[in-house]
Design a protein around this motif. Structure first.
Motif, mmCIF file in Angstrom:
data_model
loop_
_atom_site.group_PDB
_atom_site.id
_atom_site.type_symbol
_atom_site.label_atom_id
_atom_site.label_comp_id
_atom_site.label_asym_id
_atom_site.label_seq_id
_atom_site.Cartn_x
_atom_site.Cartn_y
_atom_site.Cartn_z
ATOM 1 N N ARG A 1 39.732 40.158 67.990
ATOM 2 C CA ARG A 1 40.359 40.443 69.284
ATOM 3 C C ARG A 1 40.111 41.896 69.667
ATOM 4 N N PHE A 2 39.597 42.091 70.884
ATOM 5 C CA PHE A 2 39.317 43.413 71.427
ATOM 6 C C PHE A 2 40.281 43.682 72.572
ATOM 7 N N ASP A 3 41.122 44.702 72.428
ATOM 8 C CA ASP A 3 42.070 45.083 73.476
ATOM 9 C C ASP A 3 41.630 46.382 74.128
ATOM 10 N N ALA A 4 41.575 46.393 75.439
ATOM 11 C CA ALA A 4 41.201 47.599 76.176
ATOM 12 C C ALA A 4 42.387 48.552 76.261
ATOM 13 N N VAL A 5 42.174 49.814 75.905
ATOM 14 C CA VAL A 5 43.217 50.845 76.018
ATOM 15 C C VAL A 5 42.675 51.894 76.987
ATOM 16 N N TYR A 6 42.884 51.666 78.267
ATOM 17 C CA TYR A 6 42.269 52.509 79.298
ATOM 18 C C TYR A 6 42.808 53.934 79.279
ATOM 19 N N GLU A 7 44.066 54.105 78.880
ATOM 20 C CA GLU A 7 44.664 55.440 78.899
ATOM 21 C C GLU A 7 43.928 56.415 77.979
ATOM 22 N N THR A 8 43.397 55.897 76.881
ATOM 23 C CA THR A 8 42.703 56.762 75.919
ATOM 24 C C THR A 8 41.190 56.541 75.932
ATOM 25 N N GLY A 9 40.729 55.578 76.716
ATOM 26 C CA GLY A 9 39.307 55.290 76.771
ATOM 27 C C GLY A 9 38.784 54.607 75.522
ATOM 28 N N LYS A 10 39.663 53.891 74.804
ATOM 29 C CA LYS A 10 39.277 53.262 73.547
ATOM 30 C C LYS A 10 39.413 51.732 73.631
ATOM 31 N N ILE A 11 38.892 51.082 72.607
ATOM 32 C CA ILE A 11 39.034 49.634 72.454
ATOM 33 C C ILE A 11 39.597 49.383 71.064
ATOM 34 N N ARG A 12 40.699 48.652 71.011
ATOM 35 C CA ARG A 12 41.339 48.346 69.723
ATOM 36 C C ARG A 12 40.842 46.984 69.226
ATOM 37 N N LEU A 13 40.289 46.961 68.028
ATOM 38 C CA LEU A 13 39.752 45.737 67.440
ATOM 39 C C LEU A 13 40.658 45.261 66.319
ATOM 40 N N ASN A 14 41.097 44.007 66.408
ATOM 41 C CA ASN A 14 41.881 43.371 65.355
ATOM 42 C C ASN A 14 41.029 42.269 64.736
ATOM 43 N N ILE A 15 40.863 42.325 63.421
ATOM 44 C CA ILE A 15 40.082 41.319 62.693
ATOM 45 C C ILE A 15 41.029 40.580 61.755
ATOM 46 N N ARG A 16 41.093 39.271 61.917
ATOM 47 C CA ARG A 16 41.994 38.467 61.085
ATOM 48 C C ARG A 16 41.191 37.438 60.289
ATOM 49 N N ASN A 17 41.457 37.397 58.985
ATOM 50 C CA ASN A 17 40.899 36.370 58.088
ATOM 51 C C ASN A 17 39.376 36.299 58.178
ATOM 52 N N LEU A 18 38.737 37.440 58.046
ATOM 53 C CA LEU A 18 37.271 37.469 58.130
ATOM 54 C C LEU A 18 36.641 36.831 56.887
ATOM 55 N N ALA A 19 36.920 37.394 55.715
ATOM 56 C CA ALA A 19 36.376 36.854 54.472
ATOM 57 C C ALA A 19 37.475 36.491 53.482
ATOM 58 N N ASN A 20 38.704 36.771 53.841
ATOM 59 C CA ASN A 20 39.876 36.413 53.049
ATOM 60 C C ASN A 20 41.084 36.454 53.970
ATOM 61 N N LEU A 21 42.233 36.041 53.455
ATOM 62 C CA LEU A 21 43.442 36.116 54.265
ATOM 63 C C LEU A 21 43.863 37.573 54.387
ATOM 64 N N GLY A 22 43.865 38.084 55.575
ATOM 65 C CA GLY A 22 44.212 39.480 55.786
ATOM 66 C C GLY A 22 43.905 39.914 57.197
ATOM 67 N N GLU A 23 44.362 41.100 57.541
ATOM 68 C CA GLU A 23 44.207 41.612 58.902
ATOM 69 C C GLU A 23 43.865 43.088 58.847
ATOM 70 N N ASP A 24 42.899 43.484 59.662
ATOM 71 C CA ASP A 24 42.498 44.890 59.751
ATOM 72 C C ASP A 24 42.418 45.294 61.219
ATOM 73 N N GLN A 25 42.708 46.567 61.492
ATOM 74 C CA GLN A 25 42.630 47.081 62.858
ATOM 75 C C GLN A 25 41.779 48.341 62.890
ATOM 76 N N TYR A 26 41.032 48.465 63.971
ATOM 77 C CA TYR A 26 40.168 49.629 64.170
ATOM 78 C C TYR A 26 40.290 50.085 65.615
ATOM 79 N N VAL A 27 40.126 51.382 65.831
ATOM 80 C CA VAL A 27 40.082 51.933 67.182
ATOM 81 C C VAL A 27 38.655 52.393 67.425
ATOM 82 N N LEU A 28 38.015 51.796 68.431
ATOM 83 C CA LEU A 28 36.600 52.033 68.693
ATOM 84 C C LEU A 28 36.402 52.749 70.021
ATOM 85 N N SER A 29 35.311 53.463 70.121
ATOM 86 C CA SER A 29 34.863 53.943 71.420
ATOM 87 C C SER A 29 34.083 52.814 72.081
ATOM 88 N N PRO A 30 33.965 52.803 73.412
ATOM 89 C CA PRO A 30 33.144 51.771 74.053
ATOM 90 C C PRO A 30 31.711 51.753 73.524
#
Length: 216
Positions: free
Chosen positions: A160-189
């Motif tokens: 899931r990619f969420d747009a954060v216009y106030e900071t000019g970033k995109i928040r990425l949430n990754i769930r259950n990619l290779a195991n049960l778990g969740e990770d979040q990252y803040v990306l530039s466009p």
């Protein structure tokens, strides 16, 4: 010698200049985010269409700590979704989401003799989007004895990619990619590219990938 009005005028001009610059940056960020989200959505839409035909088997082992593991899960769903919101008088991406659902043949079952252990297990599974059923056995006085928990053999993988216009970033949430778990990252466009989407897809399908390098 500068008078009060001259001083206030200078401050007002400085504020207006700062406001104009902030707005310029904000509008530029909107454009960068919109382009990045659009390209990611296009990639995942096409990926979902291809996966629906191929119907791969997940190469990953999804372990539920202290209970068991799901292996050889078949893909039963692949979908790309998005939602817009109104900004500056136009529709702009709010989020995009890619979901794959993996399903196995048999559920996992466990019995918890501790109410806190049952609560922890349920909350963890719910957080990861897993489904379960619980049957609680209680004493005549209502005191907890044990809980029998059945975990459905369904594991959802989600990007899931969420747009954060106030900071000019995109928040990425990754769930259950290779195991049960969740990770979040803040990306530039600039990081949110079809190349990143490709590496996410490779990791999900168990192929060699450089996802860690792109998410630094």
């Amino acid at each position: 010698m500068m008078g009060l009005l001259d001083d206030l005028k200078q401050q007002a001009e400085s504020v207006q200049t700062d406001d104009a610059e902030q707005r310029r940056v904000y509008l530029a960020n909107m454009g960068f985010i919109e382009a990045a989200m659009g390209s990611a959505m296009a990639y995942f839409y096409e990926l979902a269409n291809q996966l629906k035909v191929v119907k791969p088997v997940s190469p990953h082992v999804y372990r539920v700590w202290g209970v068991g593991e799901f292996t050889r899960l078949n893909m039963t769903l692949a979908a790309a979704n998005s939602r817009n919101k109104s900004l500056e008088g136009k529709d702009c991406p709010d989020y995009i989401e890619f979901i794959v659902e993996w399903q196995g043949a048999e559920p996992l079952r466990t019995v918890c003799s501790s109410q806190s252990a049952a609560k922890h297990l349920k909350e963890q599974l719910w957080q990861y989007g897993c489904k379960l059923e619980e049957k609680v056995q209680s004493a005549a006085d209502g005191k907890f004895i044990r809980a029998a928990i059945t975990i459905a053999p369904i594991v959802p993988t989600r990007f899931r990619f969420d747009a954060v216009y106030e900071t000019g970033k995109i928040r990425l949430n990754i769930r259950n990619l290779a195991n049960l778990g969740e990770d979040q990252y803040v990306l530039s466009p600039a990081q949110c590219t079809p190349a990143l989407c490709e590496e996410l897809a490779k990791a999900m399908l168990g192929k060699p990938h450089q996802l860690a390098e792109l998410l630094r």
